[in-house]
Design an enzyme around this catalytic site. Structure first.
Site, PDB file in Angstrom:
ATOM      1  CB  ALA A   1      27.375  44.905  53.934  1.00 54.40           C
ATOM      2  CD  GLU A   2      31.354  45.869  50.557  1.00 62.80           C
ATOM      3  OE1 GLU A   2      31.917  45.216  49.650  1.00 62.80           O
ATOM      4  OE2 GLU A   2      30.901  47.016  50.401  1.00 62.80           O
ATOM      5  CB  THR A   3      31.945  38.520  49.856  1.00 59.37           C
ATOM      6  OG1 THR A   3      30.697  38.101  50.433  1.00 59.37           O
ATOM      7  CG2 THR A   3      32.899  37.336  49.829  1.00 59.37           C
TER       8      THR A   3
END
Length: 262
Positions: A45-47
């Site tokens: 979902a996020e880096t």
């Protein structure tokens, strides 16, 4: 170019729970196009990418599709990496972000995010969202995200999204939160993002910038326990502090390694 990478499960004390985030420390900023490609390749979902500064740490968040203005679970994951893997000594970590200065307090295995409140206001439900969801809410509010309030946890658990219709909606960096009072906690939620590679975010810290002030008023409580009811599930310990909210949780390391980019 060889870069370190950590994959952390945030808002959980169990591997394969919570929300996975990749964290990539940098010496200097790389081109935005490359950061987005790395985030897309990571397929979570996020880096989070960060660069150490003299008095704060510059932090940015990328989904596989775009840069975000605020992300809770990847901020928690970054703080966890700094404390557990990089031996960062201060108990309070200060991040410089698109949403201003954000602080994370570290106490034993609990990390507490200090985030800005995004209090939602009453709104009309856009027709496109209405047509894309299987069950209509009792109340509709909006801040960055639309907040749809339901009368029971079972309705939140069982809601269905018509992906084809949902992806016709353009909410920028926002999404759609569905929420209700909880049966084993104060409130529950799920979070959906139209036009995103990952439709349902497993645990969304930033959504609680709106959920905490709403449920704090509704339940007449300043301290609340929240659960996000994705397949992975996550637990968030929340405090309403007026213009700020505190969101606490745990994290676990899933993977430590390196990535190679030309």
């Amino acid at each position: 170019m060889k870069l370190p990478i950590y994959q952390i499960d945030a808002f959980t004390d169990e591997i394969f729970g919570g929300n996975p985030a990749c964290v990539v420390p940098l010496q200097d900023w790389l081109p935005d196009e490359l950061l987005l490609k790395i985030a897309k390749e990571n397929a979570v979902a996020e880096t989070a990418f960060f660069v150490m500064g003299k008095s704060s740490i510059h932090l940015r968040w990328f989904t596989p599709d775009l840069e975000m203005d605020l992300c809770g679970h990847a901020t928690l994951a970054t703080a966890y990496v700094l404390k557990v893997h990089l031996d960062y000594e201060p108990e309070v970590i200060v991040f410089d972000t698109l949403s201003g200065e954000l602080k994370v307090e570290c106490h034993a295995d609990m990390l507490t995010l200090d985030f800005p409140t995004r209090e939602p206001v009453r709104a009309e439900l856009p027709q496109a969202i209405k047509e894309a969801i299987s069950t209509q809410p009792d109340a509709v509010l909006v801040a960055r995200d639309y907040v749809l309030v339901y009368p029971s946890q079972s309705m939140v658990e069982n809601i269905q999204i018509d992906r084809h219709k949902f992806d016709e909606i353009d909410l920028g960096t926002g999404g759609v939160i569905v929420t209700s009072k909880g049966t084993q906690c104060d409130f529950v939620s799920r979070f959906f993002t139209p036009q995103a590679t990952i439709l349902e975010d497993p645990v969304t810290g930033s959504a609680h910038c709106s959920l905490i002030p709403y449920w704090s008023k509704k339940l007449n409580k300043q301290d609340l326990v929240a659960m996000q009811l994705s397949d992975r599930k996550g637990t968030l310990y929340c405090h309403n502090n007026g213009k700020r909210v505190q969101i606490s949780g745990k994290a676990r390391t899933f993977m430590v390694g390196h990535i190679w980019v030309d």
